[in-house]
Write a protein that holds these residues in place. Structure first.
Motif, PDB file in Angstrom:
ATOM      1  N   GLN A 123      -6.479 -48.769 -37.949  1.00  0.00           N
ATOM      2  CA  GLN A 123      -5.759 -49.927 -37.454  1.00  0.00           C
ATOM      3  C   GLN A 123      -6.325 -50.335 -36.101  1.00  0.00           C
ATOM      4  O   GLN A 123      -6.998 -49.558 -35.428  1.00  0.00           O
ATOM      5  N   VAL A 124      -6.040 -51.579 -35.753  1.00  0.00           N
ATOM      6  CA  VAL A 124      -6.448 -52.101 -34.459  1.00  0.00           C
ATOM      7  C   VAL A 124      -5.232 -52.723 -33.785  1.00  0.00           C
ATOM      8  O   VAL A 124      -4.264 -53.109 -34.439  1.00  0.00           O
ATOM      9  N   ALA A 125      -5.301 -52.784 -32.484  1.00  0.00           N
ATOM     10  CA  ALA A 125      -4.237 -53.406 -31.704  1.00  0.00           C
ATOM     11  C   ALA A 125      -4.839 -54.496 -30.847  1.00  0.00           C
ATOM     12  O   ALA A 125      -6.004 -54.435 -30.451  1.00  0.00           O
ATOM     13  N   CYS A 126      -4.027 -55.507 -30.555  1.00  0.00           N
ATOM     14  CA  CYS A 126      -4.503 -56.579 -29.697  1.00  0.00           C
ATOM     15  C   CYS A 126      -3.318 -57.206 -28.981  1.00  0.00           C
ATOM     16  O   CYS A 126      -2.162 -57.048 -29.381  1.00  0.00           O
ATOM     17  N   GLY A 127      -3.635 -57.919 -27.925  1.00  0.00           N
ATOM     18  CA  GLY A 127      -2.600 -58.607 -27.169  1.00  0.00           C
ATOM     19  C   GLY A 127      -3.223 -59.671 -26.299  1.00  0.00           C
ATOM     20  O   GLY A 127      -4.434 -59.682 -26.078  1.00  0.00           O
ATOM     21  N   GLY A 128      -2.379 -60.584 -25.821  1.00  0.00           N
ATOM     22  CA  GLY A 128      -2.894 -61.668 -24.991  1.00  0.00           C
ATOM     23  C   GLY A 128      -1.774 -62.517 -24.440  1.00  0.00           C
ATOM     24  O   GLY A 128      -0.730 -62.012 -24.020  1.00  0.00           O
ATOM     25  N   LEU A 129      -1.985 -63.815 -24.488  1.00  0.00           N
ATOM     26  CA  LEU A 129      -1.031 -64.733 -23.882  1.00  0.00           C
ATOM     27  C   LEU A 129       0.251 -64.916 -24.684  1.00  0.00           C
ATOM     28  O   LEU A 129       1.162 -65.623 -24.245  1.00  0.00           O
ATOM     29  N   ASP A 130       0.352 -64.292 -25.853  1.00  0.00           N
ATOM     30  CA  ASP A 130       1.594 -64.356 -26.621  1.00  0.00           C
ATOM     31  C   ASP A 130       2.606 -63.309 -26.163  1.00  0.00           C
ATOM     32  O   ASP A 130       3.707 -63.225 -26.721  1.00  0.00           O
ATOM     33  N   ASN A 131       2.225 -62.498 -25.174  1.00  0.00           N
ATOM     34  CA  ASN A 131       3.103 -61.476 -24.570  1.00  0.00           C
ATOM     35  C   ASN A 131       3.379 -60.297 -25.488  1.00  0.00           C
ATOM     36  O   ASN A 131       4.209 -59.443 -25.168  1.00  0.00           O
ATOM     37  N   LYS A 132       2.715 -60.234 -26.629  1.00  0.00           N
ATOM     38  CA  LYS A 132       3.003 -59.190 -27.611  1.00  0.00           C
ATOM     39  C   LYS A 132       1.802 -58.265 -27.774  1.00  0.00           C
ATOM     40  O   LYS A 132       0.650 -58.665 -27.586  1.00  0.00           O
ATOM     41  N   VAL A 133       2.091 -57.018 -28.167  1.00  0.00           N
ATOM     42  CA  VAL A 133       1.049 -56.130 -28.665  1.00  0.00           C
ATOM     43  C   VAL A 133       1.291 -55.992 -30.164  1.00  0.00           C
ATOM     44  O   VAL A 133       2.388 -55.652 -30.612  1.00  0.00           O
ATOM     45  N   THR A 134       0.274 -56.326 -30.926  1.00  0.00           N
ATOM     46  CA  THR A 134       0.408 -56.414 -32.381  1.00  0.00           C
ATOM     47  C   THR A 134      -0.557 -55.453 -33.046  1.00  0.00           C
ATOM     48  O   THR A 134      -1.724 -55.354 -32.648  1.00  0.00           O
ATOM     49  N   TYR A 136      -2.512 -54.174 -36.539  1.00  0.00           N
ATOM     50  CA  TYR A 136      -3.021 -54.648 -37.820  1.00  0.00           C
ATOM     51  C   TYR A 136      -3.613 -53.470 -38.580  1.00  0.00           C
ATOM     52  O   TYR A 136      -4.655 -52.941 -38.202  1.00  0.00           O
ATOM     53  N   PRO A 137      -2.955 -53.006 -39.652  1.00  0.00           N
ATOM     54  CA  PRO A 137      -3.542 -51.943 -40.481  1.00  0.00           C
ATOM     55  C   PRO A 137      -4.749 -52.478 -41.232  1.00  0.00           C
ATOM     56  O   PRO A 137      -4.748 -53.616 -41.706  1.00  0.00           O
ATOM     57  N   LEU A 138      -5.770 -51.676 -41.316  1.00  0.00           N
ATOM     58  CA  LEU A 138      -7.018 -52.098 -41.946  1.00  0.00           C
ATOM     59  C   LEU A 138      -7.171 -51.405 -43.289  1.00  0.00           C
ATOM     60  O   LEU A 138      -7.105 -50.179 -43.389  1.00  0.00           O
ATOM     61  N   SER A 139      -7.378 -52.199 -44.312  1.00  0.00           N
ATOM     62  CA  SER A 139      -7.551 -51.672 -45.656  1.00  0.00           C
ATOM     63  C   SER A 139      -8.464 -52.598 -46.431  1.00  0.00           C
ATOM     64  O   SER A 139      -8.297 -53.820 -46.415  1.00  0.00           O
TER      65      SER A 139
END
Length: 421
Positions: A123-134, A136-139
């Motif tokens: 999985q990877v994580a990302c964040g930015g100007l949306d104020n969230k850390v999201t 994403y499971p990779l498959s």
């Protein structure tokens, strides 16, 4: 005002002047001692070494798919996959061998400022100007990773940085809301919140220990098991903000880049500043490693030399030195034991700033990404440029060596990534 109070003030002023003179004399003596041992240069010592054979570095792979400036990239531990984030609001997972885009994820915002691969690579994580850390499971079975995306945490301002503390089950974030937070990936609950900063948290880094129980943000140290702040690296005389921090390889030293143009070196365990490094003529804007000793909490080194903003800092693989890169078109190598600059990587023909640096696995080669769209390859010991790599059509914004050292990846404002070997 009584006569006694006047006398007391005069005595206090006299004592202060005496102390200031003593400090000045000590600084002079320190500089004299430094000059005594500064009897040879790194280039002269390494003259006995054989010159390196010519390298045939080429852009072996072109990763083309972003439509905006590439802002961040990270390698997977499998040494094959790369995640990149861009101003176009896309998060792309690349197979660096085949150049295939395995996942292209559209974010709800532009300026995806942070991205990170989990230790497992699943999985990877990302964040930015949306104020969230999201997350994403990779498959490979599910081509659309955004279908299973999961918002793990929400800050009240932008997410500037994120990392996995040696586990897929938790993620640590820093934000413009002046806080850091540790989140449980499965439940989405905030396990611990770390408060205490009075400004934006722009950088966090995990202590390089297997337990991963401590991290640094700005200049406050938090113990994840104790769920509290355990050290605050500051002094009454320090009144300027901090833009970037990083640990030494052992974790004993903490480095911090300040708005007063210095780099502070702290003892993380004793919580004491060891030294301040001078040289820049403007704020230190980016520093991969700000050296503080975790046992003492003190800054241990301050190095002078740069004449413009520092954009990147990187530890030498052995942990005994650091390299800085700045807008003054130089990279500078500082030896932590010698407490001084030992090499300056520059040429008269080089006039453009440097945004990113990294070492080869052995430390013999230094790679630097420039604003003139090139990547410079330097012999770290002989302090000579071996070659310049051309291929990008805009400034090189990020650069990272693969975990096994067989290749490195660059990201650019030209919207492309390239894998060099």
């Amino acid at each position: 005002m009584t006569a006694s109070s006047v006398v007391d003030k005069q005595e206090s002023a006299a004592d202060l002047n005496t102390l200031l003179k003593e400090v000045s004399n000590l600084k002079i003596r320190i500089e004299e001692e430094r000059r005594k041992v500064n009897d040879v240069t790194l280039a002269s010592v390494s003259s006995r070494l054989e010159s390196m054979q010519p390298f045939n570095f080429k852009a072996r792979r072109l990763l083309k798919g972003h439509t905006g400036k590439v802002l961040c990239l990270d390698w997977s531990c499998d040494k094959r996959h790369v995640v990149s984030s861009s101003q176009d609001g896309k998060l792309i997972i690349w197979d660096a061998f085949t150049t295939n885009k395995e996942h292209a994820i559209t974010m709800p915002t532009t300026w995806v400022m942070a991205c990170a691969y989990s230790p497992s690579g699943n999985q990877v994580a990302c964040g930015g100007l949306d104020n969230k850390v999201t997350m994403y499971p990779l498959s490979l079975e599910d081509s659309d990773a955004s279908v299973k995306k999961k918002t793990v945490g929400v800050h009240s301002s932008y997410v500037s940085c994120c990392l996995f503390p040696n586990s897929d089950q938790q993620i640590l974030t820093g934000s413009g809301d002046s806080t850091c937070a540790l989140w449980d990936v499965e439940s989405g609950q905030m396990l611990q919140g770390f408060h205490g900063h009075s400004g934006d948290v722009m950088s966090i880094d995990l202590a390089p220990f297997e337990t991963g129980n401590t991290f640094v943000s700005g200049c406050r140290l938090y113990d994840l098991k104790a769920d509290r702040e355990v050290a605050c690296y500051t002094k009454e005389s320090i009144i300027f903000g901090i833009n970037a921090v990083d640990f030494s390889l052992s974790g004993r030293l903490l480095f911090a880049g300040y708005n007063d143009y210095t780099v502070g070196v702290w003892d993380t365990l004793k919580v004491t500043r060891l030294t301040a490094l001078y040289g820049h003529e403007n704020r230190v804007s980016c520093l991969k490693m700000s050296q503080w000793d975790m046992r003492t909490g003190q800054r241990v080194h301050v190095f002078e030399g740069h004449e413009a903003d520092i954009n990147a800092v990187k530890y030498y693989p052995s942990g005994d030195a650091i390299v800085t890169a700045g807008d003054d078109a130089t990279c500078r190598l500082y030896d932590l034991k010698a407490d001084r600059e030992v090499a300056c990587y520059t040429k008269e023909s080089i006039i453009f700033g440097i945004n990113a640096v990294d070492f080869s696995l052995s430390g013999r080669l230094l790679f630097a990404g420039y604003n003139d769209y090139t990547v410079g390859v330097w012999d770290t010991l002989k302090v000579t440029r071996l070659t310049a790599l051309y291929g990008h059509e805009n400034r090189v914004s990020c650069l990272k060596m693969s975990p096994d050292g067989t290749a490195f990846c660059t990201g650019s404002w030209d919207t492309n990534l390239k894998v060099w070997a």
